[in-house]
Design a protein around this motif. Structure first.
Motif, PDB file in Angstrom:
ATOM      1  N   TYR A 237      28.136-103.725  38.977  1.00 60.66           N
ATOM      2  CA  TYR A 237      28.920-103.232  38.873  1.00 60.66           C
ATOM      3  C   TYR A 237      29.741-104.426  38.209  1.00 60.66           C
ATOM      4  O   TYR A 237      30.568-104.563  36.974  1.00 60.66           O
ATOM      5  N   LEU A 238      29.796-105.471  38.109  1.00 65.79           N
ATOM      6  CA  LEU A 238      30.541-106.699  37.579  1.00 65.79           C
ATOM      7  C   LEU A 238      29.502-107.608  36.361  1.00 65.79           C
ATOM      8  O   LEU A 238      29.952-108.165  35.764  1.00 65.79           O
ATOM      9  N   GLY A 239      28.125-106.957  36.412  1.00 68.99           N
ATOM     10  CA  GLY A 239      27.370-107.230  34.931  1.00 68.99           C
ATOM     11  C   GLY A 239      27.125-108.447  34.981  1.00 68.99           C
ATOM     12  O   GLY A 239      27.018-109.280  33.704  1.00 68.99           O
ATOM     13  N   ALA A 240      27.058-108.816  36.095  1.00 71.28           N
ATOM     14  CA  ALA A 240      26.470-110.493  36.299  1.00 71.28           C
ATOM     15  C   ALA A 240      24.529-110.893  36.523  1.00 71.28           C
ATOM     16  O   ALA A 240      24.003-111.743  37.074  1.00 71.28           O
ATOM     17  N   GLY A 241      23.888-109.812  36.267  1.00 68.74           N
ATOM     18  CA  GLY A 241      22.296-109.474  36.305  1.00 68.74           C
ATOM     19  C   GLY A 241      21.705-109.674  37.083  1.00 68.74           C
ATOM     20  O   GLY A 241      22.102-108.418  38.650  1.00 68.74           O
ATOM     21  N   ARG A 242      20.824-109.860  38.349  1.00 70.28           N
ATOM     22  CA  ARG A 242      19.924-109.808  39.299  1.00 70.28           C
ATOM     23  C   ARG A 242      20.441-110.949  40.222  1.00 70.28           C
ATOM     24  O   ARG A 242      20.491-111.668  40.260  1.00 70.28           O
ATOM     25  N   LEU A 243      19.614-110.015  41.598  1.00 69.15           N
ATOM     26  CA  LEU A 243      20.129-111.352  43.040  1.00 69.15           C
ATOM     27  C   LEU A 243      18.928-111.803  43.078  1.00 69.15           C
ATOM     28  O   LEU A 243      17.938-111.299  43.949  1.00 69.15           O
ATOM     29  N   ASN A 244      18.706-113.150  42.171  1.00 71.46           N
ATOM     30  CA  ASN A 244      17.265-113.711  42.252  1.00 71.46           C
ATOM     31  C   ASN A 244      17.402-114.868  43.052  1.00 71.46           C
ATOM     32  O   ASN A 244      18.399-115.166  43.287  1.00 71.46           O
TER      33      ASN A 244
END
Lengths: 231, 113
Positions: free
Chosen positions: B59-66
């Motif tokens: 939703y925040l447009g901040a990529g993936r949680l890697n």
């Protein structure tokens, strides 16, 4: 008169969002396909019933009351006792990398339905004090409760089970009077063991004890020292 | 690599959101790389409940949680969401309750005093 009564009821009623807020919503669960799933080998672990842990060397311990409900005895000569938010939230240190902590956790702070007091939710049967039992005695193959409030409690325990018990090779459940304890070795983030203690007459609270740098045998003795201060 | 000042501020914002009772300790001490690593593991645990963290990050447009990638974009995005008191965080907080209990002490223990 009727209008006044209706207005009073509106003012005093629990806001509908407080009880109906979905956690997580069924629609979200369906979309993400993750709510019900405890994915991984640790999802099938269950605790083995055992006698209450034996306590040795009781004379060389420090008694510590947690509110009016629990008493625990810590090993003697701590280097530091840190109270964060009162005695229900403490860390007893024995050097830099060795500690035992106690946290008295509440349904309110967990954002789960409460069963006691003015914010009590009447819908459903499970309470926050069922979380340790679900986490340690139920598996991903067990059927979820039908009531939404019960499912919130159920899922909050089971969805994290695989990660939280991944390092645990010994899981024990034991009872003493009104207390039930669920013990496991090998916790998260370099903790060495954890124990959830439940009092049968306390629905909205559980005690979580964690240790770092303690052998499971030593930790068991600390947990074994826990007494109920009331019935 | 040591945390940058803005990363420290972002990490403090995220941890204050998840552990509000520890606010004074979080503000007066300094999180470090171990704190970041544990926070990452904690967020992974929370994410297992309904994919809640990744949904927020999407939703925040901040990529993936890697794993290992929190400090790249997601940390700042989540921190900003907590500062804005983003409504979507309510689900995250409810989902996190057992994980919060388990990770709280190790995370707080990792701070540099």
């Amino acid at each position: 008169m009727t209008w006044a009564l209706a207005a009073l009821m509106l003012l005093t009623a629990t806001p509908s969002w407080a009880q109906e807020r979905k956690y997580p919503s069924d629609a979200l669960c369906k979309k993400e396909l993750l709510c019900r799933r405890c994915d991984g080998p640790s999802c099938m672990k269950v605790a083995t019933p055992a006698p209450w842990p034996e306590v040795r060397l009781q004379e060389s311990t420090v008694p510590f009351n947690i509110g009016s409900t629990f008493r625990v005895r810590f090993p003697k000569d701590p280097s530091e006792v840190v109270l964060v938010n009162g005695p229900g939230d403490a860390t007893v240190r024995y050097g830099a990398q060795r500690w035992i902590s106690v946290q008295l956790l509440s349904a309110a702070s967990a954002g789960l339905p409460q069963r006691e007091g003015e914010h009590s939710s009447k819908s459903g049967e499970l309470s926050y004090s069922d979380v340790p039992r679900i986490l340690h005695m139920n598996t991903a193959e067990d059927a979820e409760p039908k009531n939404m409030n019960d499912r919130r409690i159920w899922r909050s325990a089971l969805t994290s089970k695989n990660g939280l018990l991944a390092n645990s090779t010994e899981l024990i459940a034991a009872e003493k009077g009104p207390l039930t304890v669920y013990l496991s070795n090998g916790g998260v983030a370099n903790t060495s063991a954890s124990a959830w203690v439940v009092h049968r007459n306390l629905k909205d609270y559980v005690l979580l004890v964690q240790a770092k740098g303690f052998s499971f045998d030593d930790f068991r003795q600390v947990v074994g020292s826990i007494d109920a201060l009331r019935e | 690599m040591a945390l940058l000042i803005n990363e420290i501020q972002d990490l403090k914002a995220v941890l204050t959101f998840f552990f509000p009772g520890d606010g004074p300790a979080i503000q007066s001490n300094t999180p470090n790389e171990e704190t970041l690593e544990l926070t990452e593991k904690f967020l992974f645990e929370v994410n297992k409940c309904s994919n809640s963290i990744q949904t927020l990050i999407d939703y925040l447009g901040a990529g993936r949680l890697n794993m290992g990638g929190l400090r790249q974009r997601a940390l700042k995005a989540i921190a900003d969401a907590t500062r804005r008191r983003e409504k979507r965080l309510d689900v995250v907080l409810s989902c996190a309750n057992v994980g919060r209990a388990y990770y709280r002490r190790p995370i707080m223990d990792s701070f540099t005093i």
